[in-house]
Structures are given as structure tokens and as C-alpha cells.
Design a protein around this motif. Structure first.
Motif, mmCIF file in Angstrom:
data_model
loop_
_atom_site.group_PDB
_atom_site.id
_atom_site.type_symbol
_atom_site.label_atom_id
_atom_site.label_comp_id
_atom_site.label_asym_id
_atom_site.label_seq_id
_atom_site.Cartn_x
_atom_site.Cartn_y
_atom_site.Cartn_z
ATOM 1 N N MET A 1 0.811 -0.968 -0.047
ATOM 2 C CA MET A 1 -0.057 0.082 0.139
ATOM 3 C C MET A 1 1.035 1.254 -0.228
ATOM 4 N N PRO A 2 0.458 2.154 -0.934
ATOM 5 C CA PRO A 2 1.569 3.171 -0.940
ATOM 6 C C PRO A 2 1.296 4.092 0.472
ATOM 7 N N GLU A 3 2.385 4.696 0.858
ATOM 8 C CA GLU A 3 2.595 5.547 2.022
ATOM 9 C C GLU A 3 1.518 6.489 2.168
ATOM 10 N N ALA A 4 1.405 7.133 0.987
ATOM 11 C CA ALA A 4 0.438 8.654 0.663
ATOM 12 C C ALA A 4 -0.920 8.244 1.078
ATOM 13 N N ALA A 5 -1.236 7.160 0.817
ATOM 14 C CA ALA A 5 -2.471 6.790 1.074
ATOM 15 C C ALA A 5 -3.070 6.746 2.594
ATOM 16 N N GLY A 6 -2.141 6.241 3.423
ATOM 17 C CA GLY A 6 -2.456 6.300 4.753
ATOM 18 C C GLY A 6 -2.910 4.903 5.207
ATOM 19 N N HIS A 7 -2.579 4.356 6.155
ATOM 20 C CA HIS A 7 -2.988 3.122 6.527
ATOM 21 C C HIS A 7 -3.828 3.073 7.927
ATOM 22 N N PRO A 8 -4.815 2.344 7.940
ATOM 23 C CA PRO A 8 -5.801 2.507 9.105
ATOM 24 C C PRO A 8 -5.184 2.358 10.440
ATOM 25 N N LYS A 9 -4.008 1.514 10.491
ATOM 26 C CA LYS A 9 -3.401 1.423 11.970
ATOM 27 C C LYS A 9 -2.837 2.382 12.331
ATOM 28 N N MET A 10 -2.512 3.258 11.275
ATOM 29 C CA MET A 10 -1.835 4.746 11.782
ATOM 30 C C MET A 10 -2.775 5.606 12.524
ATOM 31 N N LEU A 11 -4.112 5.363 12.291
ATOM 32 C CA LEU A 11 -5.080 6.314 13.100
ATOM 33 C C LEU A 11 -4.745 6.638 14.494
ATOM 34 N N PRO A 12 -4.341 5.674 15.276
ATOM 35 C CA PRO A 12 -4.289 6.005 16.907
ATOM 36 C C PRO A 12 -2.830 6.903 17.043
ATOM 37 N N ARG A 13 -1.974 6.667 16.173
ATOM 38 C CA ARG A 13 -0.756 7.323 16.245
ATOM 39 C C ARG A 13 -0.774 8.616 15.807
ATOM 40 N N LEU A 14 -1.849 8.932 14.603
ATOM 41 C CA LEU A 14 -1.685 10.115 14.098
ATOM 42 C C LEU A 14 -2.756 10.962 15.133
ATOM 43 N N ALA A 15 -3.533 10.517 15.822
ATOM 44 C CA ALA A 15 -4.143 11.249 16.756
ATOM 45 C C ALA A 15 -3.430 11.796 17.886
ATOM 46 N N GLU A 16 -2.526 10.869 18.464
ATOM 47 C CA GLU A 16 -1.710 11.277 19.428
ATOM 48 C C GLU A 16 -0.699 12.519 18.883
ATOM 49 N N ILE A 17 -0.333 12.431 17.735
ATOM 50 C CA ILE A 17 0.539 13.548 17.094
ATOM 51 C C ILE A 17 -0.319 14.657 16.930
ATOM 52 N N GLU A 18 -1.577 14.646 16.474
ATOM 53 C CA GLU A 18 -2.546 15.972 16.352
ATOM 54 C C GLU A 18 -2.735 16.507 17.779
ATOM 55 N N LYS A 19 -3.102 15.778 18.736
ATOM 56 C CA LYS A 19 -3.159 16.320 20.070
ATOM 57 C C LYS A 19 -1.997 16.825 20.487
ATOM 58 N N ASP A 20 -0.769 16.442 20.355
ATOM 59 C CA ASP A 20 0.630 16.999 20.821
ATOM 60 C C ASP A 20 0.753 18.398 19.951
ATOM 61 N N LEU A 21 0.416 18.406 18.885
ATOM 62 C CA LEU A 21 0.617 19.459 17.864
ATOM 63 C C LEU A 21 -0.322 20.801 18.413
ATOM 64 N N ILE A 22 -1.482 20.228 18.772
ATOM 65 C CA ILE A 22 -2.341 21.267 19.231
ATOM 66 C C ILE A 22 -1.830 21.881 20.729
ATOM 67 N N LEU A 23 -1.423 21.155 21.544
ATOM 68 C CA LEU A 23 -0.708 21.777 22.498
ATOM 69 C C LEU A 23 0.515 22.488 22.310
ATOM 70 N N ARG A 24 1.431 22.126 21.544
ATOM 71 C CA ARG A 24 2.327 22.849 21.130
ATOM 72 C C ARG A 24 2.003 24.149 20.489
ATOM 73 N N ARG A 25 1.056 24.241 19.735
ATOM 74 C CA ARG A 25 0.383 25.399 18.934
ATOM 75 C C ARG A 25 -0.087 26.468 20.110
ATOM 76 N N SER A 26 -0.675 25.595 20.895
ATOM 77 C CA SER A 26 -1.344 26.846 22.426
ATOM 78 C C SER A 26 -0.024 27.409 22.819
ATOM 79 N N ARG A 27 1.063 26.586 23.069
ATOM 80 C CA ARG A 27 2.273 27.121 23.628
ATOM 81 C C ARG A 27 2.886 28.287 22.712
ATOM 82 N N ALA A 28 2.853 27.959 21.685
ATOM 83 C CA ALA A 28 3.620 28.904 20.683
ATOM 84 C C ALA A 28 2.912 30.355 20.746
ATOM 85 N N GLU A 29 1.346 30.144 20.499
ATOM 86 C CA GLU A 29 0.596 31.330 20.803
ATOM 87 C C GLU A 29 0.770 32.149 21.812
#
Length: 74
Positions: A1-29
Motif C-alpha cells: 500500500m502506498p505510504e501517501a494513502a495512509g494506513h488504518p493502523k496509523m489512526l491512533p498514532r496520528l491522533a496522538e500527534i495531532e493532540k501534541d501539535l495542538i498543545l504545542r500550538r497553544s504554547r507557541a501562541e
């Protein structure tokens, strides 16, 4: 499967990354790190695109291709 398409097993990790980025964005603001905010926003866009791709992939039904066979010489 091409990496660009995304793999369903990545969803929990992507959610963690998104949560961390939101916290980092708040700090940056809070610190008024404008360049950091711009970079985080770009990364958030990428992560959310990957999440959508992975979610779409998870909804697709697998396609049965069968078992390959060899042809007998005629």
C-alpha cells in the motif's frame, strides 16, 4: 500500500500527534512564536489529511484476487 494513502493502523498514532501539535500550538501562541505557529499549522494540515486518507482506506472492503495459478503449456 502506498505510504501517501495512509494506513488504518496509523489512526491512533496520528491522533496522538495531532493532540501534541495542538498543545504545542497553544504554547507557541502564548509565547507569540509566529514562525512556530505557521509550521505547526502546516504540520496539522498534513496530519489531518493523513487521518482522512487512513479513515477512507479503513472503510474500503478488501478485494479478493484469488490464488494465482500457472498455465500449462498447450
Amino acid at each position: 500500500m502506498p505510504e501517501a494513502a495512509g494506513h488504518p493502523k496509523m489512526l491512533p498514532r496520528l491522533a496522538e500527534i495531532e493532540k501534541d501539535l495542538i498543545l504545542r500550538r497553544s504554547r507557541a501562541e502564548e509565547e507569540q512564536w509566529l514562525g512556530e505557529i505557521e509550521g505547526i499549522d502546516m504540520t496539522l494540515t498534513f496530519v489531518r489529511t493523513k487521518q482522512a486518507d487512513a479513515a477512507r482506506t479503513a472503510q474500503r472492503a478488501p478485494i479478493a484476487l484469488g490464488i494465482p495459478t500457472t498455465r500449462r503449456p498447450e
